[in-house]
Design a protein around this motif. Sequence first.
Motif, short mmCIF file in Angstrom:
data_model
loop_
_atom_site.label_atom_id
_atom_site.label_comp_id
_atom_site.label_asym_id
_atom_site.label_seq_id
_atom_site.Cartn_x
_atom_site.Cartn_y
_atom_site.Cartn_z
N UNK A 1 0.85 -1.19 0.00
CA UNK A 1 0.00 0.00 0.00
C UNK A 1 0.89 1.23 0.00
N UNK A 2 0.44 2.26 -0.68
CA UNK A 2 1.21 3.49 -0.76
C UNK A 2 0.42 4.57 -1.46
N UNK A 3 1.04 5.73 -1.54
CA UNK A 3 0.41 6.88 -2.18
C UNK A 3 0.96 7.03 -3.60
N UNK A 4 0.06 7.18 -4.56
CA UNK A 4 0.46 7.36 -5.95
C UNK A 4 0.90 8.82 -6.12
N UNK A 5 2.21 9.01 -6.29
CA UNK A 5 2.71 10.40 -6.39
C UNK A 5 3.07 10.77 -7.83
N UNK A 6 3.16 9.80 -8.73
CA UNK A 6 3.47 10.11 -10.12
C UNK A 6 2.90 9.02 -11.01
N UNK A 7 2.27 9.46 -12.10
CA UNK A 7 1.68 8.53 -13.06
C UNK A 7 2.03 9.03 -14.46
N UNK A 8 2.81 8.23 -15.18
CA UNK A 8 3.20 8.57 -16.55
C UNK A 8 2.52 7.57 -17.48
N UNK A 9 1.42 8.00 -17.99
CA UNK A 9 0.64 7.14 -18.89
C UNK A 9 0.85 7.65 -20.32
N UNK A 10 1.56 6.87 -21.10
CA UNK A 10 1.92 7.28 -22.45
C UNK A 10 0.90 6.75 -23.45
N UNK A 11 0.45 7.65 -24.32
CA UNK A 11 -0.53 7.26 -25.33
C UNK A 11 0.07 6.26 -26.31
N UNK A 12 -0.65 5.14 -26.51
CA UNK A 12 -0.23 4.13 -27.45
C UNK A 12 0.78 3.13 -26.91
N UNK A 13 1.29 3.39 -25.67
CA UNK A 13 2.28 2.48 -25.09
C UNK A 13 1.60 1.31 -24.41
N UNK A 14 2.34 0.21 -24.27
CA UNK A 14 1.82 -0.97 -23.58
C UNK A 14 2.16 -0.93 -22.10
#
Length: 409
Positions: free
Chosen positions: A33-46
């Motif tokens: 368990x933890x806090x989501x501090x960064x999310x890098x969601x790249x378009x078209x990436x798997x």
Amino acid sequence: MSLQSSPDQPQPLRVVVQQTKAWVERCGTVWVTGQLIELKRRSGAVTHFLTLRDAVAEVSMSVTASTAVLDAAGPLAEGMEVVALVRPTVWTRNGSLNFECTDLRTAGEGRLLAAIEQRKRMLQAEGLFDPARKRALPFLPRGVGLVTGQGSAAERDVLQVARLRWPGVRFVVRHAVMQGQGCVEDVREALGVLDRDPSVDVIVVARGGGSVQDLLPFSDESLARAVFACRTPVISAIGHEPDTPIIDLVADVRAATPTDAAKRVVPDVANERAMASQAVQRLRGAMLRLIDREVQTVHALRSRPVLADPLGPLTVQSDRLDELRRRCRRAALVRLREDATWVEHTLSRVRALSPRATLLRGYAILSDADGLTIDSTAAVETGQVLRAMLADGTLHAQVTEVDRREDPA
């Protein structure tokens, strides 16, 4: 198994990294368990990259997750608390420690926010947030319904600010529990009572700020549908500017705070007086300019010759008519004289050609009993009765002797 090495016989780097990777991956999967501090969601990436941080210690880790894992987790935002099923691994390319996530779930407030987000999507699909169905607020309502907590700061703010803006405003207040158990039922019942009151033209639901759990009842589906079913326009004033419960989206008007709701529900009498005064001044100025323009128009008309001497054009036309009458009379007299002269000449010619003129010179016209003119002695016999037409009458004579000449010429 430990690797044998010495300065003379060092182990290749790849071997060390591979051994480390194998040892780390023996740890298997584990829920963290933890806090989501960064999310890098790249378009078209798997594969996508996340960073989780411990809630207490300054410890963070890099996590990779597939698109399917992120989609299954629902709406994610930085700052949310999550629970992840991860497996530690080492990337052989750079020897860094990484955690592969195969399952990701929201937890705590994050779970609540995800559930609210899913509920928003469902209600939006049904058209509860459609701007086309939102009604305009009355300019000056006969009565204002207020649903709020008894003795709350929100109630005080709404009443004070509204009465400062418009002292004559009339409130119909229905107190309700504004958080926790029973909140949804109380607010829904108060809305129904106020909506059925014909003297209430607008309803305000007001509550001060709070945590996600405090404001959770105002994202309840049944309460949102109750707001949608109201025939009276509803203003939602729940929490502060960053707070956006579902009824904010369903209500006809969203107010950032209870104070903002009070400003929206009634006009400011001082501003209205100032605007009315300005309107009167503008109207007066417009009327004065219009009157001045019309006065100038009248002066311009009066200065024209036709108005300075109204009979002048009639006099000119009268003189012209007299002149035309005189010219007409002269022309008629000239024509009559010419025609009289022509008649006299014609009459003289007629008279000159008339047989009577010949008779006046002593001649006579002979005719027999049948009226046939005698123009030769050959047509006359002795004893025949003839008529002699003279200028002043007719004679009846009998032929006693005929003397014929051989050569009439």
